[in-house]
Design a protein around this motif. Sequence first.
Motif, PDB file in Angstrom:
ATOM      1  N   GLY A 161       0.697  -1.207   0.125  1.00 53.81           N
ATOM      2  CA  GLY A 161      -0.122  -0.098  -0.036  1.00 53.81           C
ATOM      3  C   GLY A 161       0.722   1.288  -0.084  1.00 53.81           C
ATOM      4  O   GLY A 161       0.360   2.461   0.613  1.00 53.81           O
ATOM      5  N   ASP A 162       2.108   1.269  -0.433  1.00 53.00           N
ATOM      6  CA  ASP A 162       2.796   2.419  -0.443  1.00 53.00           C
ATOM      7  C   ASP A 162       2.314   3.522  -1.703  1.00 53.00           C
ATOM      8  O   ASP A 162       2.156   2.963  -2.825  1.00 53.00           O
ATOM      9  N   PRO A 163       2.121   4.587  -1.200  1.00 52.80           N
ATOM     10  CA  PRO A 163       1.171   5.429  -2.365  1.00 52.80           C
ATOM     11  C   PRO A 163       1.916   5.760  -3.496  1.00 52.80           C
ATOM     12  O   PRO A 163       1.510   5.751  -4.432  1.00 52.80           O
ATOM     13  N   GLN A 164       3.366   5.865  -3.288  1.00 52.45           N
ATOM     14  CA  GLN A 164       4.118   6.214  -4.606  1.00 52.45           C
ATOM     15  C   GLN A 164       4.464   4.903  -5.422  1.00 52.45           C
ATOM     16  O   GLN A 164       4.198   5.007  -6.810  1.00 52.45           O
ATOM     17  N   LEU A 165       4.574   3.759  -4.935  1.00 57.89           N
ATOM     18  CA  LEU A 165       4.621   2.450  -5.389  1.00 57.89           C
ATOM     19  C   LEU A 165       3.219   2.198  -6.319  1.00 57.89           C
ATOM     20  O   LEU A 165       3.246   1.684  -7.405  1.00 57.89           O
ATOM     21  N   LEU A 166       2.057   2.384  -5.441  1.00 54.65           N
ATOM     22  CA  LEU A 166       0.834   2.014  -6.075  1.00 54.65           C
ATOM     23  C   LEU A 166       0.722   3.156  -7.274  1.00 54.65           C
ATOM     24  O   LEU A 166       0.051   2.822  -8.395  1.00 54.65           O
ATOM     25  N   ALA A 167       1.072   4.535  -7.177  1.00 54.89           N
ATOM     26  CA  ALA A 167       0.924   5.281  -8.552  1.00 54.89           C
ATOM     27  C   ALA A 167       1.634   4.812  -9.591  1.00 54.89           C
ATOM     28  O   ALA A 167       1.376   4.915 -10.726  1.00 54.89           O
ATOM     29  N   ASP A 168       2.954   4.570  -9.402  1.00 51.16           N
ATOM     30  CA  ASP A 168       3.953   3.965 -10.319  1.00 51.16           C
ATOM     31  C   ASP A 168       3.287   2.814 -11.007  1.00 51.16           C
ATOM     32  O   ASP A 168       3.351   2.661 -12.100  1.00 51.16           O
ATOM     33  N   ALA A 169       2.753   1.766 -10.316  1.00 50.40           N
ATOM     34  CA  ALA A 169       2.214   0.300 -10.810  1.00 50.40           C
ATOM     35  C   ALA A 169       1.018   0.868 -11.617  1.00 50.40           C
ATOM     36  O   ALA A 169       0.764   0.079 -12.747  1.00 50.40           O
ATOM     37  N   GLU A 170       0.273   1.560 -11.114  1.00 46.09           N
ATOM     38  CA  GLU A 170      -1.130   2.042 -11.933  1.00 46.09           C
ATOM     39  C   GLU A 170      -0.700   2.884 -13.189  1.00 46.09           C
ATOM     40  O   GLU A 170      -1.159   2.482 -14.140  1.00 46.09           O
ATOM     41  N   GLN A 171       0.445   3.653 -13.087  1.00 45.35           N
ATOM     42  CA  GLN A 171       0.796   4.411 -14.351  1.00 45.35           C
ATOM     43  C   GLN A 171       1.358   3.357 -15.324  1.00 45.35           C
ATOM     44  O   GLN A 171       0.892   3.497 -16.546  1.00 45.35           O
ATOM     45  N   LEU A 172       1.967   2.237 -14.843  1.00 45.63           N
ATOM     46  CA  LEU A 172       2.875   1.394 -15.834  1.00 45.63           C
ATOM     47  C   LEU A 172       1.667   0.288 -16.433  1.00 45.63           C
ATOM     48  O   LEU A 172       1.423   0.372 -17.767  1.00 45.63           O
ATOM     49  N   LEU A 173       0.591   0.165 -15.807  1.00 43.92           N
ATOM     50  CA  LEU A 173      -0.619  -0.464 -16.252  1.00 43.92           C
ATOM     51  C   LEU A 173      -1.276   0.347 -17.488  1.00 43.92           C
ATOM     52  O   LEU A 173      -2.213  -0.278 -18.446  1.00 43.92           O
ATOM     53  N   LEU A 174      -1.512   1.438 -16.875  1.00 46.74           N
ATOM     54  CA  LEU A 174      -1.959   2.384 -18.156  1.00 46.74           C
ATOM     55  C   LEU A 174      -1.380   2.482 -19.440  1.00 46.74           C
ATOM     56  O   LEU A 174      -2.099   2.925 -20.315  1.00 46.74           O
ATOM     57  N   GLN A 175      -0.015   2.385 -19.313  1.00 51.50           N
ATOM     58  CA  GLN A 175       0.577   2.362 -20.530  1.00 51.50           C
ATOM     59  C   GLN A 175       0.857   1.248 -21.250  1.00 51.50           C
ATOM     60  O   GLN A 175       1.553   1.088 -22.283  1.00 51.50           O
TER      61      GLN A 175
END
Length: 309
Positions: A27-41
């Motif tokens: 649940g690390d906010p930064q890692l969550l954001a990075d992972a979500e961005q990766l999946l969006l791309q």
Amino acid sequence: MTAAIESGRVRSADELAVLLLTVDRDGDPQLLADAEQLLLQASPRLWLMLDVAIRPAWRQARRWSGTAVQRLVQGESSPLGLTVAACHPDGHVREAAVARLTGPPDPGAVAGLGETGSADDAGLVAAWLEHPRPRARAEAVRALRRLGGVDPERLFGMLTDPSGAVTRQITVALRPSVSRLDLPRLRRLLSTSNPQHTRMAAYRLLHERDTWTRLLTDLELANDPSPLMRHRARGDITTWLAREAATTYSKPRGSTADALAEQLRAAQDALGPDRARLLRFHLGLGPSSVRTSPRSHDVSLRDSAVRSS
């Protein structure tokens, strides 16, 4: 890592699947954001590979799988959590995650889960009790009853649902636990300030509680302003007198008897003399419990005077 995945090396897809589950768990906010961005791309090819790779990763993370499902049920999943849950090996979990990502499920999907699911799916269904569509809420209640996941307190609070279809299902679901429901709270739902379907749901549950509660409710409603409610109440008294009174061997006592006597006095004109007399007899209430009309009172005085002369 994306390039490695898209090159077709399955090992990297497996690693990414484990990584995504780990990020969701921590649940690390930064890692969550990075992972979500990766999946969006990510490309469609990567999505297909992840759909295959994430399922065995879930099987290897059984403890986290249970926690993730609880988050899903409680509406606490992150967008990444919903995404990886949509690749869960349990089809019901996948459906629930997709529903969260795309919006509330169709009522047919809710009904289907009730038909094919197990007790473990009750938590998923409970989340749909707040579905915006009445039919879906009704199907959620029905599904919980079939899955053995009824929470009486939560459903009790839904008796004021604006849909009669929902309250009818709730009434059926609450019948097995009616003796544990808060009686004063249930009786308040009979108030004429409530909609007809809410009042009828309360009446049906009170009817199921016990004989004296049933008859007391019938007597209270014998003069109700709603034709449906008063006809239902009067008809039930007639049914009880014809079919059940002779085999009801106990009698009301104490405050219960007093309450029945009081309501019988108020309802006797609506019931008529025959039903009132029979009811008084079967309840073990004395003649004094029924109000005497002015005319009959005059006749009694005159007869008494004749006998004394």
